[in-house]
Design a protein around this motif. Structure first.
Motif, short mmCIF file in Angstrom:
data_model
loop_
_atom_site.label_atom_id
_atom_site.label_comp_id
_atom_site.label_asym_id
_atom_site.label_seq_id
_atom_site.Cartn_x
_atom_site.Cartn_y
_atom_site.Cartn_z
N ALA A 60 3.12 0.51 5.53
CA ALA A 60 3.26 1.31 4.31
C ALA A 60 2.56 0.64 3.13
O ALA A 60 1.93 1.30 2.31
N ILE A 118 3.56 9.14 2.00
CA ILE A 118 3.72 8.41 3.26
C ILE A 118 5.10 8.75 3.82
O ILE A 118 6.12 8.24 3.36
N GLN A 176 6.03 7.40 -1.48
CA GLN A 176 6.45 7.00 -0.13
C GLN A 176 7.85 7.52 0.13
O GLN A 176 8.83 7.02 -0.42
N GLU A 203 11.63 2.00 5.09
CA GLU A 203 11.37 1.09 6.21
C GLU A 203 12.66 0.70 6.93
O GLU A 203 13.64 0.33 6.29
#
Length: 194
Positions: A75, A99, A55, A59
């Motif tokens: 996520a 991601i 990822q 965030e």
């Protein structure tokens, strides 16, 4: 006689309300919201290898805050999905599932003057997802990625019941996963494992 009819009618009305209160709701949306489960997915292998999940997305505060209204962040759902969708334990790694973005935002607004006067509001959720699928060559180098861009919007009125809101938010992420899975399956079966 007239008084007797009034008493019978009053009793009937009370009985109807009592029975209505005793019946269970027919609407499945009034039941507890199910958990999104990925166990039904068959694990995909890419070129007889394995997939590394990562990822890159960090965030932001809004995504963290709005995600509290859902079962998890976008996520986290995508990480869980990828972990169940691919064979991930072993080598060689043939694909990196990254991601790049999984942002969730929310805006609350009045749709018109009447809704403003009645105190009704509308919550608008917007989801932005960007996933890179990097094939890995035999030398272990990442090659040009296949990308998935995905956006979805959810509009919820404040007049909707809490049970309905919970169900609609569950459905929102369920549809996201189903749509992304179709795109992933197409990339893996037609481009990576032709």
């Amino acid at each position: 006689m007239h008084r007797h009819n009034i008493i019978n009618k009053a009793f009937l009305i009370v009985a109807i309300f009592v029975l209505a209160g005793c019946t269970s709701p027919l609407d499945p949306k009034a039941k507890p919201v199910p958990q999104i489960n990925f166990s039904h997915l068959e694990a995909l292998s890419v070129r007889n290898g394995f997939v590394q999940i990562q990822q890159s997305f960090i965030e932001d505060d809004q995504t963290r805050l709005v995600s509290r209204e859902f079962q998890a962040s976008p996520a986290a759902f995508l990480q869980n999905y990828a972990a169940n969708r691919f064979k991930t334990n072993g080598s060689p790694v043939r694909l990196v599932f990254d991601i790049e973005k999984a942002a969730l935002s929310k805006v609350t607004e009045q749709i018109n003057a009447l809704s403003f006067m009645m105190g009704a509001e509308t919550d608008i959720y917007k989801l932005d997802v960007f996933i890179n699928l990097f094939p890995v060559d035999t030398g272990g180098r990442q090659t040009e990625p296949f990308t998935i861009f995905y956006q979805r919007k959810l509009v919820l009125s404040s007049n909707v019941s809490l049970a309905e809101r919970d169900y609609r938010r569950f459905e929102f992420f369920e549809k996201m996963i189903n749509d992304i899975d179709r795109a992933v399956n197409d990339i893996v079966t037609t481009k990576l494992n032709p």
